[in-house]
Design a protein around this motif. Structure first.
Motif: not given
Length: 985
Positions: A657-670, A700-705
């Protein structure tokens, strides 16, 4: 490459050899024999390692001083750090077989973000059999302890190079003999000789066979390396003959420490501007192209080694490279405006005008009646090419203060701070260092001597709790401490990003110690902070949670074949005999204690710990059965949920699920890459699990938790949720598609506050939510915080002083390497009680431990009886035990290596909203003690006639007296005794 020098000192000859592995061998010859020491010094910067000893290193002798001047060389290419020179000074003593080594760093530009391996020393031919550590104990008396070295070598032991490149938890797993740190000196005794290191904070890495003289400097520091020059240069004595009286020889050597040369760094001063607020003051030195700041002094004003007023980093968006600036040099325009109680410093167009559109403005507002200077700082960026990436508040140099207080863990003191050349640096607001945005320096005064502005306070009073770096660095010979703080602006690497540093930097003189400094910060928090709950007693939290006296922690049996490792810090003292013991033992503990308990439950899910999350379901096969039994026994259950990370390979090592669901909501570096961490958990293929940080602003993260938590309380009836890491870490996110300004800012904790509020929506009214570690901006959103790391050396209760009665503080770590130490257990649990904590986190097996359980039961009953009081009480200054005070000498928990000298008479005094006061006195030692409790009468307002305490369990009041405003209560307290005195203000 080898150089030999004949000397007129006690050591007659010394040879210096630069070996092929780029280490420095120093061989000394004297009547007592030959000693061979090897220095492994290096600098890590920008992900690269630079050696200090190369073929270009130059030696010269001036009398008995050998000066080694060198530049750095990158390990692979040999390229240097441009413009950085390092100077070693070996001064050989004329009377003793000893030499003093100091190291000075010089650069034409600011150098920060370094990890410095300084005086990492190994040796040859010693055939060591034991070592001795030296320092002063908690009562200020000389302390030494000798250890026998293991006779058999650990086959898994790591050597110097391996230890430097091995992950910490892996090194700890492989190490059988832990390192030891002493705060004055370490001496090695061998069949073929002896040597000692005096100074720094020497740490003996026993199995790797070397000593780190300045182990704090090996952490990534924001400190400008140029500070470590001239009289600020770090230094230590190396003693090569064993003395009869070690402490006397230490004093003798320290009196003969070579005078280091002045560092002339300030160009011609055109104007000196005095900045003062009552008795607090310093000089600003204006030059043609910059502004410097001289020292704030504890005593008579003297000039010290000035520092640039501030620093900043820029990013060139055209050529994509960084530029380091400071206030000292190169500004095209320099202006200082003086008005009554106001000063404004303006610097424009750095690099001698080659960089245009950058203006830095520092404003100082003085409050003479409070002896306070308030700084506001802003960076105006009108450039379409340059971006601000880092900006500091004004730097401060404080001279002549003995003790440092830092807001780490519960609060920590560092005695003889400057002499140890300690470097402390941390990110606020994180759960360890710094969890509150202030620090202090002061000179301790005996009880009864009213203080006279003996302290200096620095705080960042920022109501929004914006993240920042805070640092404190000591220098022995100049007796100075550098205090600095910096912020990262949002929109890094985008041209034109002007930035006003958040809040106000406060410099203030004060009377007293860490407690008085904490009151200054508490006053700001209660009046201005946006994160604190306005409700004293936290009536917005469930009653059961506010009143909970005891916490336990355990995990369900691991039956998943991938479930290795288990949580390392939660390993049982005794393994469960039956699979159902995870809940049956807890129920037995509840029955035997006779007070409520809360259960912090791990591994309730089938997937491994810290692996495959947040795919927690299905659960362990007997979770529902165990939950039913625990509920019937009135045990509250709070399961562990990872509140911060998503496993990047979230289905047995595959990306489901990570790339499909989580990656867009992941914290990113510069650069757009996801931020991730790795811990001890591994994927089935043996690779460490990469745990991606999730941005709390995303739906995404609010709803997952929320889905995970809702299922837990709906299907299994849990009483609370433990969100791991949330109040421990603090990250940035540079994803432009998220609903926040890219970079570091206060949106991070505010988004988590919104996330937690969403978890409560639709949840049972009595659901509690807590998180890992104590950081102040997370107080209001959480019902409580897990204080498991509050087991540090020289702790003080500053966090409870600020937040007592407004946040539940839960538990300490009692397992791991201290689980069989009854004295240490009694000390930690008694200190927890007087600090106002909820007791724990114990393994439920403690119910079967005859050495530990009786004292736990006694303390649990005290905590339960005072549950309403502690829920809203605020801390007063703790009473000071004097006289026959027993001490505990030991190392600390888990990864601890510093030697502890803990006071085993623990005291705490609290006051509730009605003015009712309670003083607790506990003897955590194994012997009776006759002591005196000293309190300031005007602060305590004790009853005039006290004949006994309200609770006297092995405690007896022998008498009291008042002199000079100090009330002293003479007491006799039995082993494990308790005294409780109650009165109304």
């Amino acid at each position: 490459m080898q150089e030999r020098f004949d000397l007129t000192a006690k050591i007659r000859q010394a040879t210096f050899t630069i070996r092929e592995d780029r280490t420095l061998e120093v061989k000394t010859f004297s009547r007592s024999g030959t000693r061979t020491l090897v220095f492994h010094d290096s600098i890590r910067m920008g992900g690269k390692r630079y050696h200090l000893f190369t073929d270009n290193t130059k030696f010269r002798a001036i009398g008995n001083t050998i000066i080694l001047r060198t530049a750095t060389a990158e390990a692979e290419s040999g390229a240097p750090i441009p413009g950085l020179t390092v100077t070693y000074r070996f001064t050989f003593d004329e009377i003793l077989a000893a030499f003093y080594l100091s190291v000075s760093y010089g650069s034409d530009i600011r150098r920060a973000g370094c990890e410095v391996c300084l005086m990492d020393v190994s040796w040859e031919g010693l055939n060591e059999t034991s070592f001795t550590g030296y320092e002063y104990d908690a009562m200020g008396k000389p302390f030494e302890h000798t250890f026998k070295l293991p006779t058999e070598k650990n086959p898994l032991a790591l050597d110097y190079e391996a230890l430097k490149t091995t992950r910490l938890h892996v090194a700890l797993e492989r190490t059988k003999t832990r390192p030891h740190t002493f705060q004055k000196a370490i001496a090695l005794h061998g069949k073929s000789g002896y040597f000692a290191i005096i100074g720094g904070t020497p740490t003996y890495q026993i199995e790797a066979g070397f000593i780190q003289t300045f182990f704090e400097m090996e952490k990534k520091m924001s400190t400008d390396l140029r500070f470590y020059s001239g009289k600020n240069s770090p230094g230590a004595w190396f003693l090569l003959d064993q003395p009869k009286d070690f402490f006397a020889v230490c004093d003798e050597l320290e009196s003969r420490t070579p005078e280091l040369p002045e560092q002339v760094a300030v160009p011609f001063v055109e104007k000196t501007v005095s900045l003062s607020a009552g008795g607090l003051g310093c000089d600003l030195l204006q030059t043609k192209s910059g502004v410097w700041i001289d020292a704030i002094c504890a005593g008579e004003k003297v000039s010290c080694q000035p520092q640039p007023l501030f620093y900043a980093d820029l990013w060139d968006t055209k050529y994509e490279k960084a530029l380091a600036l400071d206030a000292g040099y190169g500004w095209e325009r320099v202006e200082i405006l003086e008005r009554k109680n106001y000063l404004r410093i303006t610097l424009s167009d750095p690099e001698n005008g080659r960089v245009t559109g950058i203006t830095m403005i520092a404003e100082a507002f003085t409050e003479p009646d409070k002896e306070r200077i308030i700084w506001k700082m802003k960076a105006v960026n009108r450039s379409d090419r340059w971006s601000l990436t880092n900006v500091s508040y004004p730097q401060c140099v404080a001279k002549g203060y003995e003790t440092a207080y830092v807001s780490s863990y519960s609060g920590m003191l560092f005695h003889h701070f400057n002499k140890r050349c300690t470097a402390l640096c941390g990110k606020y607001p994180t759960g360890n260092r710094f969890n509150m945005a202030y620090l202090a320096l002061y000179n301790p005064a005996p009880v009864g001597e009213r203080h006279a502005r003996n302290g200096f306070y620095m705080g960042i009073h920022d109501a929004d709790g914006t993240p920042k770096i805070i640092g404190l660095v000591g220098a022995p010979q100049s007796d100075c401490a550098l205090i600095y703080s910096e912020c990262t602006p949002p929109y890094q690497r985008r041209a034109g990003n002007s930035f006003t540093l958040p809040g106000r930097m406060i410099w203030q003189r004060f009377d007293g110690d860490w407690f008085d400094a904490s009151l200054i910060y508490r006053d700001f928090v209660m009046k201005e902070a946006k994160w604190i709950s306005p409700l004293r007693g936290r009536t917005d939290s469930p009653d059961w949670f506010r009143h909970m006296p005891v916490w336990i922690s355990h995990y369900l049996p691991n039956e998943n074949p991938d479930a290795d490792p288990i949580p390392i810090t939660l390993k049982a003292k005794y393994p469960d005999k039956e699979p159902a013991d995870w809940y049956r033992t807890a129920i037995k503990l509840r029955e035997e204690l006779g007070v409520p308990i809360a259960y912090h439950l791990y591994n309730w899910h089938w997937v491994p710990f810290n692996n495959d999350n947040p795919n927690y379901f299905p659960v362990h096969y007997d979770l529902k059965e165990g939950m039913k039994a625990l509920k019937e026994a009135d045990v509250r259950v709070i399961p562990y949920v990872q509140g911060y990370f998503w496993d990047m390979r979230d289905d047995r090592g595959t990306d489901e699920r990570y790339t499909r669901e989580a990656l867009p909501a992941a914290a990113k570096k510069i650069n757009g890459e996801p931020i991730y961490y790795t811990y001890a958990s591994k994927e089935p293929d043996g690779e460490y699990s990469k745990l991606s940080v999730m941005c709390p602003t995303t739906t995404t993260w609010k709803n997952e938790l929320r889905q995970v938590c809702r299922r837990l309380y709906t299907d299994f009836g849990v009483d609370g949720i433990y969100l791991d890491v949330v109040s421990l870490n603090y990250d940035q996110c540079c994803d432009d598609t998220h609903l926040h300004a890219p970079g570091w800012s206060d949106y991070w904790w505010k988004a988590f506050a919104e996330l937690v509020a969403g978890l409560r929506d639709g949840a049972p009214e009595d659901l509690a939510i807590i998180s890992e570690c104590t950081a102040d901006v997370f107080n209001g959103m959480m019902d409580g915080q897990l204080s498991w790391t509050w087991t540090q050396v020289d702790s003080v209760p500053s966090y409870p002083c600020v937040y007592g009665g407004r946040s539940a503080i839960v538990g300490r770590l009692y397992t791991s390497n201290k689980r069989d130490d009854a004295d240490y257990f009694r000390f930690q649990i008694s200190q927890s009680l007087v600090y106002g904590q909820q007791l724990g986190w114990f393994h439920p097996e403690i119910v079967n431990d005859p050495a530990l359980f009786p004292f736990l039961k006694k303390m649990a009953r005290v905590r339960w009886d005072k549950r309403e009081f502690f829920a809203e009480a605020q801390m007063l200054r703790p009473a000071i035990p004097e006289g026959d005070v027993p001490l505990l000498d030991c190392t600390a928990y888990l990864r601890g290596q510093l030697w502890n000298h803990e006071v085993l008479i623990q005291t705490g005094t609290w006051e509730d909203a009605s003015g009712h006061r309670v003083m607790f006195v506990i003897n955590a030692s194994g012997r009776e003690a006759d002591i005196t409790l000293a309190v300031y009468e005007d602060e305590y307002a004790l009853p005039a006639d006290i004949t006994s305490f309200d609770v006297e369990d092995g405690f007896r009041l022998l008498g009291d007296s008042t002199e000079g405003g100090v009330r002293r209560l003479r007491c006799r307290i039995a082993s494990e005794g308790v005294g409780i005195l109650e009165w109304d203000k």
